[in-house]
Design an enzyme around this catalytic site. Sequence first.
Site, PDB file in Angstrom:
ATOM      1  N   ASP A 405      58.818  18.432 -23.915  1.00 38.83           N
ATOM      2  CA  ASP A 405      59.121  17.169 -24.587  1.00 38.83           C
ATOM      3  C   ASP A 405      59.983  17.414 -25.820  1.00 38.83           C
ATOM      4  O   ASP A 405      59.866  18.433 -26.490  1.00 38.83           O
ATOM      5  CB  ASP A 405      57.822  16.477 -25.001  1.00 38.83           C
ATOM      6  CG  ASP A 405      58.059  15.082 -25.521  1.00 38.83           C
ATOM      7  OD1 ASP A 405      58.432  14.211 -24.728  1.00 38.83           O
ATOM      8  OD2 ASP A 405      57.871  14.874 -26.740  1.00 38.83           O
ATOM      9  N   GLU A 458      63.165  17.365 -21.370  1.00 34.65           N
ATOM     10  CA  GLU A 458      63.323  15.977 -21.803  1.00 34.65           C
ATOM     11  C   GLU A 458      64.304  16.025 -22.968  1.00 34.65           C
ATOM     12  O   GLU A 458      63.933  16.201 -24.120  1.00 34.65           O
ATOM     13  CB  GLU A 458      61.956  15.409 -22.225  1.00 34.65           C
ATOM     14  CG  GLU A 458      61.932  13.901 -22.425  1.00 34.65           C
ATOM     15  CD  GLU A 458      62.469  13.475 -23.776  1.00 34.65           C
ATOM     16  OE1 GLU A 458      63.376  12.617 -23.814  1.00 34.65           O
ATOM     17  OE2 GLU A 458      61.983  14.001 -24.788  1.00 34.65           O
TER      18      GLU A 458
END
Length: 793
Positions: A405, A458
């Site tokens: 992330d 991401e």
Amino acid sequence: MNKNLYGLMNWPEIEGIVYAECDKPKELLGAHVTGKGLLIQIMRPDAVTVKLHIDGRKTAVNMEKVDESGFFATLVSSKKKLSYTYSVEKVNGEVTEYTDPYAFANVTKPEDYKAFLAGEEKNAAHIFGAHERTVNGVKGVLFTVWAPKALSVSVVGEFNKYDGRVHLMERIEDTGVFELFIPGLAAGCGYMYEIKRQGKGTTRKLDPVSRQISSVPITASMVSDENMPDSYAWNDGIWMIKRKKEAGKKKPVTVYEVSLTDWLKEKSADEFVDFLKQEGYTHVCFLPVAEYLNEEMNGYSTLGYFAVTHRTGGSDAFKKLVDDCHNAGIGVIMDWNGAYFGTEVKGLYDFDGADAYGYLKPSLEKHPEWDVVTFDYKKGAVRSFLLSSVLMWLNDYHIDGIRIDGVASMLYLDYGKQPGTWTPNMYGGNENLDAIEFLKTMNKCIAKRGDGCFTIAEESSGWFGVTAADNDDPLMFTYKQNNCWTKDFLEFMGTDPLFRKGEYDKLTYGMLYNYGEDFMLSLNHDDFRQKAFVDMVSGSDEKAHLSDIKAALGFMYAHPGSKMFAAGQDAGLEKFMSELNKFYVKNAALYELDNDPDGFMWLENSNPEETVIAMQRADSKGNKLVIAVNFTPVRRENYRLHVDVRGKYKEVFNSEWKKFGGDEKVNGQIIKSDNDGDDMEYIDITLPGLSFVIYNSEPYTQLELEEIAVLKRAAIAKKEAMRKAAEAEMLELAAAEEAKRAVEARKQAEKACMEALQAKEEAVRKAEEAARASEEIDIETKKKLEQLKKKMK
């Protein structure tokens, strides 16, 4: 107090123990040979009395309390160290016997931490944390923690009433590591680290490498069982062998993204596996499952980078879930946050008083309200910590993939930061060179395993070379989450169909850069944070909403790139998603050549007025699928679509089939392509409003081509014959007309002749009358002249 004993007291160092500010407690506590005997000193604030029990001596020695804080000492007649224990009598009269932690030499050596400090350690949880050990025949727990700038560190827990003066840890030279072996403790014991920081007071921290964090009675780390990684009996051997065997092969990837903790609030883990299997997803991606406290940050404020959150039922329960997924043919991906951590008091934030793990507080683009801190990748210890965390999940929990992330916030030094709060790199740029090297190292380690594990980035900044695509120095992720595609696509879908023609280009932008990375198309939880999918799309009722979503997902599944779809956005679409996922997996044309131009062709990408878009997907064996999407609620009958294959086409998927809640019947009619006499092939298809359809193509066989050629020649000959017949008919008509004109002309000529004869006869008559009149005049004139002559005579 005995004078000899008093003379051996080092009061400044004792004060350091009393105030828990000593980082070398073994220099004072424990047994030390002196010129006057064996000096033994113990700090037990909870003791009323302390008795020393020396091996081989029957009589216990009463230790003297030399400081009211609970510092006890005694001088034993001996010129060498002796084995001993001590018993503590507490205020309530309870007596407990202990083995002195400070009677043991350091278990570890400075060189044990060389790889960790250099950023090359892959198993930090093995060399740090709390582990059951047997030292010199004594069972206990070895505690080790990295806190380089701490003034002192203590192990605290119920076993010492959370008193930091009892178990001060020993600093291992200049490594920044503190260690202490505490006899008598065992797996399952709760503990924390009490850290005294320069000028910042004292704080209690969870162990950064805790394998288990308990919330009862308070949030505390738990001592790990040394056999914990092997305590669960795995049953996914077939899956693991297959995963390794197929490593590197292009496989279909459809991911269901879900918060496991939210699911388990309503249903069981067994029901979850059944649901995934029924829906046909190849993988599931769990939102953060590492332990966290902050409920507002959805698990992204990680507290325990090596511990499964208690919300999943614990370590073994989570392993069983992964095991069950594997046995159902479903891979497991987990969200992992290596970009930032929260500011919880018990976590990594300000861990040793000098930000051991991180430094700056960024303002996150997606979540400006989140109070987080970025990791300091310049420190080798931080890189080792993070790398070890990732590898632990892969090794001990059989995780198949890691989604990293916030990669953009890792790559840029100035991400989310105000001017003046960050320092450029050595080249004057804003790239975080240390974070970049960490990501490369992590991905190389995972790739080198060769067992089929993969990573997803991401990454929202547009960094080129995230995956191993055409780039000299890639970050080496397996997939890059295509946030640009998502942004364009959701803007298109959020536009009223009456105006979608103005946004039509947003459907095609993705292919302009498709081959630069190995993409994963994602409609994930972040994309629906403000508004659910069903509230974005068009339609005045639920049926229209679902039709628009089905059309959207059809386009997504037809577009190159692996797929990820968020839980909660599929309500009312279970049957549709099940068949779409299974169709995708069975048809290599939809995924095998995602990164190869041979796998994709636009068939219609210039029809904004009708807002229809179509494409062809192909696999390496030559199988081809034609996909057309109608993004308006208008039914398109006999839509003429250019196709690449000269052959037969059959509808194999229609989002508006009745079984999906639509109005269309299964259409088994074969459509044959034609070419209008030019070099392009066409088929005429029907496109329901707000729908997508898929046709498979089958080239004509040689016999069919010969038949078509015969029929075509016959058709040409027939056309030529009909042309000639038409020409003959035209000539016949012209001749008849000419004959008609001739007859009419003859009639006119005969009439004219008769009229001429009549005119002639009339002229003769009139001439005769004129001649008679002339004669009569002449006669009359002659008479008159004769009469006149008579008169004149």
